[in-house]
Design an enzyme around this catalytic site. Structure first.
Site, PDB file in Angstrom:
ATOM      1  N   LEU A   1      54.318 -16.953  34.224  1.00 50.79           N
ATOM      2  CA  LEU A   1      54.602 -17.122  35.795  1.00 50.79           C
ATOM      3  C   LEU A   1      55.695 -15.999  36.405  1.00 50.79           C
ATOM      4  O   LEU A   1      55.536 -15.532  37.459  1.00 50.79           O
ATOM      5  CB  LEU A   1      55.330 -18.444  35.875  1.00 50.79           C
ATOM      6  CG  LEU A   1      54.473 -19.534  35.761  1.00 50.79           C
ATOM      7  CD1 LEU A   1      55.067 -21.090  35.705  1.00 50.79           C
ATOM      8  CD2 LEU A   1      53.267 -19.999  36.415  1.00 50.79           C
ATOM      9  N   GLY A   2      56.385 -15.481  35.490  1.00 52.52           N
ATOM     10  CA  GLY A   2      57.225 -14.336  35.837  1.00 52.52           C
ATOM     11  C   GLY A   2      58.216 -13.737  34.780  1.00 52.52           C
ATOM     12  O   GLY A   2      58.206 -14.415  33.606  1.00 52.52           O
TER      13      GLY A   2
ATOM     14  N   ASP B   1      73.461 -14.518  43.267  1.00 56.23           N
ATOM     15  CA  ASP B   1      72.384 -13.607  42.916  1.00 56.23           C
ATOM     16  C   ASP B   1      71.191 -14.051  43.936  1.00 56.23           C
ATOM     17  O   ASP B   1      70.139 -14.185  43.486  1.00 56.23           O
ATOM     18  CB  ASP B   1      71.879 -13.914  41.665  1.00 56.23           C
ATOM     19  CG  ASP B   1      71.159 -12.952  41.011  1.00 56.23           C
ATOM     20  OD1 ASP B   1      71.374 -11.602  41.567  1.00 56.23           O
ATOM     21  OD2 ASP B   1      70.308 -13.025  40.096  1.00 56.23           O
TER      22      ASP B   1
ATOM     23  N   GLY C   1      63.988 -13.090  29.949  1.00 53.51           N
ATOM     24  CA  GLY C   1      62.932 -13.253  29.297  1.00 53.51           C
ATOM     25  C   GLY C   1      61.793 -13.809  30.243  1.00 53.51           C
ATOM     26  O   GLY C   1      62.171 -13.560  31.247  1.00 53.51           O
TER      27      GLY C   1
HETATM   28  P1  ADP Z   1      65.976 -14.409  34.989  1.00 54.15           P
HETATM   29  O1  ADP Z   1      67.118 -15.233  34.909  1.00 54.15           O
HETATM   30  O2  ADP Z   1      65.535 -14.102  33.529  1.00 54.15           O
HETATM   31  O3  ADP Z   1      65.778 -13.285  35.967  1.00 54.15           O
HETATM   32  P2  ADP Z   1      64.159 -16.203  36.676  1.00 54.15           P
HETATM   33  O4  ADP Z   1      64.791 -17.196  36.535  1.00 54.15           O
HETATM   34  O5  ADP Z   1      64.503 -15.202  38.007  1.00 54.15           O
HETATM   35  O6  ADP Z   1      64.973 -15.321  35.286  1.00 54.15           O
HETATM   36  O7  ADP Z   1      62.736 -16.170  36.662  1.00 54.15           O
HETATM   37  C1  ADP Z   1      61.699 -14.714  36.436  1.00 54.15           C
HETATM   38  C2  ADP Z   1      60.798 -14.900  37.387  1.00 54.15           C
HETATM   39  O8  ADP Z   1      59.938 -15.949  36.837  1.00 54.15           O
HETATM   40  C3  ADP Z   1      61.005 -15.169  38.678  1.00 54.15           C
HETATM   41  O9  ADP Z   1      61.226 -14.073  39.448  1.00 54.15           O
HETATM   42  C4  ADP Z   1      59.695 -16.084  39.234  1.00 54.15           C
HETATM   43  O10 ADP Z   1      58.635 -14.681  39.526  1.00 54.15           O
HETATM   44  C5  ADP Z   1      59.292 -16.514  37.919  1.00 54.15           C
HETATM   45  N1  ADP Z   1      59.652 -17.909  38.003  1.00 54.15           N
HETATM   46  C6  ADP Z   1      61.093 -18.474  37.753  1.00 54.15           C
HETATM   47  N2  ADP Z   1      61.024 -19.665  37.922  1.00 54.15           N
HETATM   48  C7  ADP Z   1      59.842 -20.082  38.349  1.00 54.15           C
HETATM   49  C8  ADP Z   1      59.316 -21.550  38.476  1.00 54.15           C
HETATM   50  N3  ADP Z   1      60.224 -22.647  38.461  1.00 54.15           N
HETATM   51  N4  ADP Z   1      57.786 -21.492  38.866  1.00 54.15           N
HETATM   52  C9  ADP Z   1      57.153 -20.427  38.822  1.00 54.15           C
HETATM   53  N5  ADP Z   1      57.731 -19.376  38.536  1.00 54.15           N
HETATM   54  C10 ADP Z   1      59.158 -19.072  38.397  1.00 54.15           C
END
Ligand code: ADP
Length: 345
Positions: free
Chosen positions: A23-24, A139, A29
């Site tokens: 998803l991202g 953030d 990670g």
């Molecule tokens: P990190 O702390 O490693 O930066 P994030 O929590 O920001 O990780 O998640 C990384 C990416 O994953 C986000 O930018 C988004 O695109 C995707 N993502 C995160 N949480 C969700 C979610 N609950 N549903 C769908 N996509 C998500």
């Protein structure tokens, strides 16, 4: 404070099927799709190495996750994966993607100032909720604002508590490492318990600005690429509302942005000030003026990665404890380099 999280120690695979769809990808990670076996409902799964920092992230996020504009955490597993202790965080799946992608995809001429203020109301109510719980997110940026789904009813929610911090009422101790004194940081910065929270208000100001025009305030002029002097301009609070796209934006909106972007955190609005501001309280009565945002976001989409990068850098420079850690790391690198040079002699 005792943790509210009930860490499950049973294998996550007993209850969930872990999918292959990513998803991202974030700094910590991947986030992948998963499905609860009993209901076949889809969730998002974030896997973190089980270190104290990750536990802090999960606990603060969990504590805050009952708010309608904060991504919910449903389960947290402590399992080993390839012999590594990990936390598996099962969150609601945000299938609607990022805030500005959605605005960019809107029909031409459909996005209005009233809608922008509606979005800001959602974001600021989440920030207010966190600040009242004495949590600073630190953030808040476009990538961490996601929609539940792609329908017009999709709800915008804040996620990623990787930099969140519990800010105690009774004057926090900003630096935990006693062996290092960051003498270059202004004393008011170190003593102000408001400081961590104020960076969330700064983020809100930046997001409001982009919502209203489609580019960030730290461009020198609309359309010009970001120059090396930009960081200086952010610090100096140099931005403007010039350009035809700002002519039709209400004075109330500009007033709120000015208050959120004050460079001195002591002078910056608090989230309570923001929630009381008329552009936010009257979000359903603001003008329905059509904005240029969609058009400008589309025209400048190739520059979006730079916008993200600059926002990230600015936020990092506001997180005092991180500046400190970074300086420490830099200092170590310098030392390392010196040692290497000596060795070569
Ligand atoms: P990190 O702390 O490693 O930066 P994030 O929590 O920001 O990780 O998640 C990384 C990416 O994953 C986000 O930018 C988004 O695109 C995707 N993502 C995160 N949480 C969700 C979610 N609950 N549903 C769908 N996509 C998500």
């Amino acid at each position: 404070m005792a943790s509210l999280v009930k860490y499950k120690t049973t294998p996550i695979k007993d209850e969930f099927i872990i999918g292959t769809q990513v998803l991202g990808v974030g700094i910590n990670g991947k986030v992948v799709e998963c499905e609860r076996k009993s209901t076949r409902e889809k969730y998002a799964l974030k896997v973190l190495r089980d270190v104290p920092k990750a536990r802090r992230e999960v606990e603060l996020h969990f504590e805050a996750s009952r708010h309608p504009h904060i991504v919910r955490i449903f389960e947290v597993y402590e399992n080993t994966y390839n012999d590594v202790n990990c936390l598996f965080v099962v969150m609601e799946c945000m299938a609607g993607g990022e805030l500005f992608t959605r605005i960019q995809d809107r029909a031409h001429g459909a996005f209005t100032e009233r809608e922008a203020s509606n979005i800001m109301y959602s974001i600021c109510s989440a920030i207010a909720y966190l600040h009242h719980m004495n949590i600073a997110h630190r953030d808040i940026k476009p990538e961490n604002l996601l929609y539940t789904d792609n329908t017009p009813h999709g709800v915008l929610k804040l996620t990623d508590f990787g930099f969140a911090k519990s800010v105690s009422e009774s004057g926090e101790k900003p630096l935990e490492t006693p062996c290092y004194t960051p003498y270059y940081v202004a004393p008011e910065v170190l003593s102000s318990k408001k400081y961590d929270k104020s960076c969330d208000v700064w983020s809100a100001g930046i997001i409001a600005y982009i919502l209203l025009c489609g580019y960030p305030p730290f461009y020198s002029h609309h359309g010009l690429p970001i120059s090396p002097g930009m960081k200086k301009r952010i610090r100096a609070g140099q931005y403007n509302f010039s350009g035809p796209e700002w002519d039709r934006v209400s004075e109330a909106a500009k007033d709120l942005i000015r208050k959120c972007l004050r460079t001195d955190p002591a002078e910056r609005a608090t989230i309570d000030d923001v929630m009381r501001h008329k552009w936010i309280t009257h979000y359903n009565k603001n003008p329905e003026t059509v904005l240029d945002t969609t058009k400008i976001l589309l025209e400048q989409r190739s520059q979006w990665p730079e916008v993200e990068e600059e926002m990230e850098k600015a936020l990092a420079s506001m997180r005092v404890d991180e500046v400190h850690i970074k300086s420490l790391r830099d200092a170590n690198n310098a030392l390392l380099e010196k040692r290497m040079q000596n060795r070569q002699k």
